[in-house]
Design an enzyme around this catalytic site. Structure first.
Site: not given
Length: 589
Positions: A561-563, A565
């Site tokens: 999850d780019h939010r 990581i």
């Protein structure tokens, strides 16, 4: 007469339900209050018979032993007191002087009047009692147990009936949900609901008592009818007048409620509804607690959603479809002009024309696949990225080969997956951000102190993810044992609810199915998942010998999850796992 709380076995308990009302006539040992504590749920019986004149507690109150619960007007006690008073009066009359005869005569006349009134009351009471007794005597109350649910335990998602409702045989009365299925429990017989023994949110198991039903029959109807007629004939003019007044007072109230309920649909969308109006709208919504919670999270007015399940029950898929449809409607104008793309997939074309589409066949999805769809849909809302890497497991495979003989003798399957699980668990303790959850307000992360790894297992019905708990504290042998046990339980459909809950990170291994890499989907609310593909021999350059050497390389695919990581952190984490797998001795450092 005061009815007090008995010894509860605890210091105090909370009043969960009051089973009587003021004016009710109850018998001795009739249940009057339901008390709940952290240890148990107890129904408190009445210690005497009589008419309820006052209820001294309210739902939510904390009560302890000796506290007054209700007050009764005991008819038996009153009759005894009257009888005793009459006897005492007679003895007093015999002892009175002759000059008091006139007063004594007046007293006797008054007593005779009281006796006649008491006899009339007793006759009316006996008629009422006989009528009341005739109804239950003609129908038998039966306690029913839950059938086989297909799982060890499941959660009561919704109770579809209420106490006093008349149900027919096989009518759905309870909705049970687990991570693998959603089951509607039918009524085992026709009749009247006497008592519901479970509540929404309870965890229930096979064979657990869940409902009490009074069986219906022609005799029951006849008995009820005769009891009603006898009771009606015994009413006095005063009672009839009182009932007429109550009915006249109730009619305006019912009309007011009806007008309020009918006025709700006409409420303008631009006007904010009051809390009362919102609650009245939600009464008619057929949806379980999990669906209602999701609706609140998505900001959806659930009363505007159309259910697709039986009896128009609203599912999570219906919420997603409603959101997509709303977005489509908002963008309809720009989409029609070709300046914007559709917010959702269009409907399938008509494939009935065999000349164009050829022959088709419709197949139903398995229950597990249907249940998985809502969870998979969550991934639509995640900004997911995948990082790829390779791990040289040549030496680790040699170690596994040395150990697997002894493991096999003990009946343990020792695969490379055990090493992957151990290395990943250790890496998560060193990089705790991957072992976390994003808060609802997107302002904090919730770090998990223990590593609970979900292991994806392929079954005939679809993919299922049992969980190994506290992996950071377990060795390779124990991990291999639990992987084997969970895989067998998954394929035999014997996983319990606890086996499927609490994962903080997931591993999806394709084993020897082939492929070089893939993009696993992050399983919300987790923030990462590690995909493992089939290992293969590849040439790798050896700086020391200045030549290529065949090495066993294991492909790794980390989705995150780019939010939460960053890309750089994901690259470091994936390489760290690859390094641990290349030399597991690093875990011991």
């Amino acid at each position: 007469m005061d009815i007090k709380a008995p010894d509860l076995g605890v210091d105090s308990a909370e009043v969960s339900e009051i089973m009587v009302e003021v004016g009710d006539v109850i018998e001795k040992d009739d249940n009057i209050i339901l008390l709940e504590s952290d240890k148990a749920s107890v129904e408190v019986p009445s210690s005497a018979a009589g008419t309820v004149t006052k209820i001294s507690v309210a739902v939510g109150d904390q009560v302890s032993e000796g506290m007054v619960l209700i007050e009764l007007d005991s008819d038996t006690g009153t009759d005894s007191e009257d009888s005793g008073n009459e006897s005492n009066d007679a003895e007093a009359d015999d002892q009175q002087a002759p000059e008091n005869n006139a007063a004594s005569a007046d007293s006797v006349d008054a007593e005779n009047d009281d006796k006649e009134k008491a006899q009339e009351d007793e006759q009316a009471s006996s008629v009422s009692d006989s009528a009341a007794d005739s109804a239950p005597s003609s129908g038998k109350a039966t306690t029913h147990a839950l059938p086989d649910l297909g799982v060890d335990e499941a959660q009561v998602s919704e109770i579809m009936v209420s106490v006093g409702d008349m149900v027919s045989a096989d009518q759905s009365i309870l909705l049970i949900e687990s991570d693998k299925a959603s089951v509607e429990v039918p009524a085992p017989e026709a009749g009247k609901i006497e008592k519901i023994l479970v509540e929404a949110g309870d965890m229930v198991a096979n064979g657990q008592d869940f409902i009490v039903i009074i069986g219906s029959s022609a005799e029951v109807d006849s008995g009820n009818k005769s009891a009603t007629e006898s009771k009606a004939e015994s009413k006095t003019d005063k009672q009839t007048s009182s009932n007429d007044q109550e009915q006249a007072a109730a009619e305006p109230k019912q009309a007011s409620v009806k007008e309020t309920s009918t006025s709700i649909p006409t409420q303008s969308a631009d006007n904010k509804l009051t809390e009362t109006q919102v609650n009245e709208k939600l009464v008619d919504v057929y949806a379980g607690p999990a669906v209602r919670k999701l609706a609140r999270q998505l900001g959806v007015d659930i009363s505007q959603v159309t259910g697709s399940a039986i009896n128009e029950r609203i599912l999570k898929e219906d919420l997603f479809a409603h959101v997509k449809q709303s977005l489509t409607n908002k963008q309809a104008a720009p989409a029609s002009s070709g300046t914007a793309s559709r917010a959702s997939l269009p409907s399938l074309p008509d494939m009935s024309n065999a000349e164009i589409w050829g022959e088709t066949e419709v197949q139903d999805l398995s229950r597990l696949q249907k249940v998985s769809i809502p969870q998979l849909n969550y991934n639509t809302y995640l900004p997911q990225v995948t990082q790829f890497d390779l791990s040289d497991i040549t030496e680790t495979e040699k170690l596994r080969g040395e150990l697997k003989g002894g493991m096999k003798a003990e009946g343990i399957g020792f695969t490379i997956l055990a090493f992957v699980v151990k290395a990943t668990a250790y890496a998560l303790t060193q990089h705790p951000r991957f072992n976390s959850h994003l808060s609802d307000d997107n302002s904090r992360i919730i770090l998990r102190k223990s590593v609970n790894l979900g292991i994806a297992v392929a079954t005939d019905d679809g993919l299922i993810v049992p969980v190994i708990k506290n992996v950071q504290d377990k060795g390779l042998k124990q991990i291999a044992i639990e992987i084997g046990e969970l895989a067998v339980k998954a394929r035999d459909k014997k996983l319990s609810t606890k086996d499927l809950q609490g994962a903080s990170f997931t591993i999806s291994s394709q084993g020897n199915l082939g492929g070089t890499a893939f993009t696993p989907l992050v399983n919300w609310p987790q923030v990462g998942i590690l995909g493992v593909s089939e290992a293969s021999m590849q040439p790798r350059w050896n700086e020391s010998s200045q030549s290529f050497e065949p090495r066993l390389m294991l492909p790794l695919s980390l989705s995150y999850d780019h939010r939460v990581i960053n890309g750089a952190d994901a690259a470091v984490f994936t390489r760290y796992i690859a390094t641990l797998l290349a030399d597991p001795r690093r875990i011991l450092l």
